[in-house]
Write a protein that holds these residues in place. Structure first.
Motif, PDB file in Angstrom:
ATOM      1  N   UNK A  69       0.740  -1.432   0.081  1.00 56.09           N
ATOM      2  CA  UNK A  69       0.015   0.040  -0.073  1.00 56.09           C
ATOM      3  C   UNK A  69       1.731   1.708  -0.188  1.00 56.09           C
ATOM      4  N   UNK A  70       2.407   1.302   0.254  1.00 50.40           N
ATOM      5  CA  UNK A  70       2.672   2.135   1.132  1.00 50.40           C
ATOM      6  C   UNK A  70       3.091   2.249  -0.625  1.00 50.40           C
ATOM      7  N   UNK A  71       3.840   1.684  -1.818  1.00 50.93           N
ATOM      8  CA  UNK A  71       4.005   1.510  -2.247  1.00 50.93           C
ATOM      9  C   UNK A  71       3.156   2.024  -3.718  1.00 50.93           C
ATOM     10  N   UNK A  72       1.691   1.749  -3.228  1.00 50.69           N
ATOM     11  CA  UNK A  72       0.603   2.368  -4.629  1.00 50.69           C
ATOM     12  C   UNK A  72       0.740   3.305  -4.153  1.00 50.69           C
ATOM     13  N   UNK A  73       0.277   3.848  -3.483  1.00 52.14           N
ATOM     14  CA  UNK A  73      -0.079   5.439  -3.060  1.00 52.14           C
ATOM     15  C   UNK A  73       1.170   6.460  -2.664  1.00 52.14           C
ATOM     16  N   UNK A  74       2.289   5.416  -2.924  1.00 53.19           N
ATOM     17  CA  UNK A  74       3.407   6.596  -2.748  1.00 53.19           C
ATOM     18  C   UNK A  74       3.830   7.766  -1.103  1.00 53.19           C
ATOM     19  N   UNK A  75       3.362   7.117  -0.914  1.00 58.61           N
ATOM     20  CA  UNK A  75       3.794   6.857   0.475  1.00 58.61           C
ATOM     21  C   UNK A  75       4.867   7.402   0.981  1.00 58.61           C
ATOM     22  N   UNK A  76       5.145   8.480   1.834  1.00 56.42           N
ATOM     23  CA  UNK A  76       6.419   8.500   2.591  1.00 56.42           C
ATOM     24  C   UNK A  76       6.040   8.772   4.055  1.00 56.42           C
ATOM     25  N   UNK A  77       5.715   7.152   5.017  1.00 52.97           N
ATOM     26  CA  UNK A  77       5.261   8.315   6.240  1.00 52.97           C
ATOM     27  C   UNK A  77       5.682   8.658   6.588  1.00 52.97           C
ATOM     28  N   UNK A  78       5.432  10.050   7.548  1.00 52.70           N
ATOM     29  CA  UNK A  78       5.817  10.766   8.863  1.00 52.70           C
ATOM     30  C   UNK A  78       5.609  10.616  10.105  1.00 52.70           C
ATOM     31  N   UNK A  79       4.277   9.378  10.414  1.00 47.62           N
ATOM     32  CA  UNK A  79       3.701   9.193  11.404  1.00 47.62           C
ATOM     33  C   UNK A  79       3.320   8.236  11.435  1.00 47.62           C
ATOM     34  N   UNK A  80       3.187   7.347  12.735  1.00 45.52           N
ATOM     35  CA  UNK A  80       2.299   5.372  12.955  1.00 45.52           C
ATOM     36  C   UNK A  80       1.648   5.590  14.321  1.00 45.52           C
TER      37      UNK A  80
END
Length: 550
Positions: A465-476
């Motif tokens: 999902x992170x790859x598909x949405x091109x998400x670089x998370x800053x918090x969890x």
């Protein structure tokens, strides 16, 4: 092709020029669920019908296009867009700005643009449409008996998607070269497979094969379907590779066959879903109201929990002790051909041992289900993103989702989408939610995180999902319980963490559904247990809550 920078405006764009025949141009951007639904072909047909020139393309923000022609035709195009969109599309916004005419010779669907953050809704898997099913079940069409038929408006999407924007090259169909006839369909604006990205046929597309346990002699194509029907009629258990993974099928009218499935799958009592060929067959099993009929025939193709008829021809051990049963219609051509060939209700349940993740790769499935299935119906269209069947129920006239999966997930969430954050969910019935800074979405159901296999599948989905949405998370965000797998996983990510009390999360989820994120509510969370901020185990709770506190 020019860049896709569109100035945001909610006002209609006024035409420039000196009269009704003045040549003008507009750039438009359609946002929402507009990829993988046949939107580009529909817009191209409208533009050609109105004598307009220009281009249309998929983009990270949605569907972008430029049209040029007479001011009247351009205005008619803009006004007509909502009416021509396919049923599966959901238009959230339509932006338009003036542009300079580029002197385009005609109107074309052009290669997609990949630059920019992903803001478009991910296309969902859709059940076979009536037109494709008629071809499959007919005698004369060249796709008669072809179990993997689809068109511009139906078929798998999310489960075979490598990346967005949605194009054939970004799907697992890219390894199958279209034959000349399929290519003609793809290029013909008058054909319903015009620019259908996963268009294929028996001559050029993926195929199915039936493998019996203990033998290496497979049957393919129509022979494989006939063999599967014979096996099911004999009370055998079939593992079928569907849209998002394997399903286990057996005769739902045979207590002995259902009993064998339960014993081998290690699922002694939980209800099993049933597939029937058509809506009329569902009416013979259950009492259906208009909302339940609509849910059953929806392109999302969920399992619908309905009131079982006392005289339904189902084995008592399909749903023991219950007056309800989960019913679904065929999802693919293979399901439709098997259901029609058997002519009776079939149990269709997840292809796994109870508590383990859904099997979706042929070799792994044959190994994991060797003690369950008597035969395997494989296909060679690669499944990239495993996804189970969705389950819904109509409650007080509203469709309630019990399991968010195929056809419904990923679900775009109506929440402010600013910071790139991921929310890891709880320990049971786990799913991942995320925001990439441009949109927020809830991923598909994974399951209970008790087994190593399901935890591995959870980790796989997190990265996918992170790859598909091109998400670089800053918090969890994670559950307050210190011993949940998701809580420990959050610590391993090395990001700033936000712990959320279990029942407060349930209440806020209800607030999202109701559109009440700006309110103070009395929320009732009839959940089993959840870790409290006082270090004790809480049960069902009444919480006076806002989004931030309770």
């Amino acid at each position: 092709m020019p860049g896709l920078d569109l100035a945001r405006t909610n006002a209609a764009v006024s035409s420039a020029g000196g009269g009704p025949e003045a040549i003008v141009a507009e750039r438009l951007l359609l946002g929402g669920r507009v990829q993988g639904q046949g939107v580009r072909p529909a817009l191209a047909r409208l533009a050609i019908e109105l004598g307009l020139r220009g281009w249309v393309a998929n983009a990270p923000q949605g569907v972008a296009l430029q049209i040029e022609g007479s001011s009247g035709a351009v205005a008619r195009f803009r006004a007509g867009v909502p009416a021509v969109l396919p049923a599966g599309a959901a238009l959230r916004e339509l932006e338009a700005v003036r542009a300079e005419p580029a002197g385009a010779p005609d109107f074309r669907i052009v290669p997609s643009v990949a630059a920019g953050p992903l803001r478009v809704a991910v296309p969902l898997d859709r059940a076979i449409c009536d037109a494709c099913r008629a071809e499959v079940e007919g005698q004369l069409d060249r796709r008669a008996g072809y179990a993997l038929t689809s068109c511009a408006e139906c078929g798998p999407r999310y489960s075979l998607l490598r990346a967005l924007p949605y194009d054939r090259a970004a799907t697992t169909l890219d390894s199958f070269q279209q034959c000349p006839t399929c290519r003609r369909e793809y290029r013909d604006p008058g054909d319903r497979r015009f620019h259908a990205q996963i268009n294929a046929c028996p001559a050029c597309g993926p195929e199915i094969e039936l493998r019996l346990a203990g033998t290496g002699r497979p049957e393919r194509g129509s022979a494989a379907i006939r063999g599967a029907v014979r096996l099911l009629a004999a009370g055998k258990i079939l593992a079928l590779r569907g849209v998002g993974g394997y399903q286990l099928l057996v005769d739902a009218t045979s207590p002995e066959a259902v009993g064998r499935l339960r014993e081998r799958k290690r699922r002694p009592a939980k209800p099993l879903a049933v597939m029937v060929p058509a809506l009329a067959d569902a009416e013979a099993l259950a009492w259906l109201d208009a909302d339940e009929r609509a849910a059953l025939t929806d392109a999302a193709n969920p399992i619908v929990v309905v009131r079982r008829r006392a005289d339904a021809t189902l084995a008592a051990n399909v749903a023991p002790g219950l007056d309800t049963v989960g019913v679904m219609l065929p999802a693919t051509g293979a399901h439709a051909l098997i259901a029609r060939g058997c002519g009776l209700p079939l149990v269709v349940t997840s292809g796994n041992h109870d508590g383990e993740p859904l099997e979706y790769q042929p070799q792994s499935a044959e190994a994991a289900l060797a003690s369950v299935a008597d035969a395997w119906l494989h296909h060679d269209r690669e499944v990239l993103r495993p996804i189970d069947d969705s389950v819904v129920r109509i409650i007080a006239g509203r469709r309630a989702t019990i399991r968010l999966a195929r056809g419904l997930a990923p679900l775009r969430l109506e929440v402010p989408a600013t910071l790139p954050v991921v929310a890891l969910g709880g320990h049971q019935k786990a799913a991942i939610a995320l925001c990439n800074g441009g949109q927020a979405a809830l991923g598909p159901h994974v399951g209970d995180l008790e087994s190593e296999g399901t935890r591995a599948r959870y980790a796989h989905q997190f990265h996918a999902l992170a790859q598909l949405y091109e998400a670089d998370f800053t918090q969890v965000a994670h559950d307050l319980h210190p011993e949940y797998f998701t809580t420990r996983w959050a610590a391993e990510l090395g990001l700033p963490r936000c712990a959320v009390q279990h029942h407060h999360a349930h209440v806020v989820a209800g607030m999202i559904e109701a559109g009440w994120l700006d309110r103070r509510v009395l929320g009732v969370a009839w959940d089993g247990t959840g870790y409290g901020p006082d270090g004790t185990i809480w049960g069902g709770e009444f919480l006076v809550a806002t989004v931030r506190e309770f």
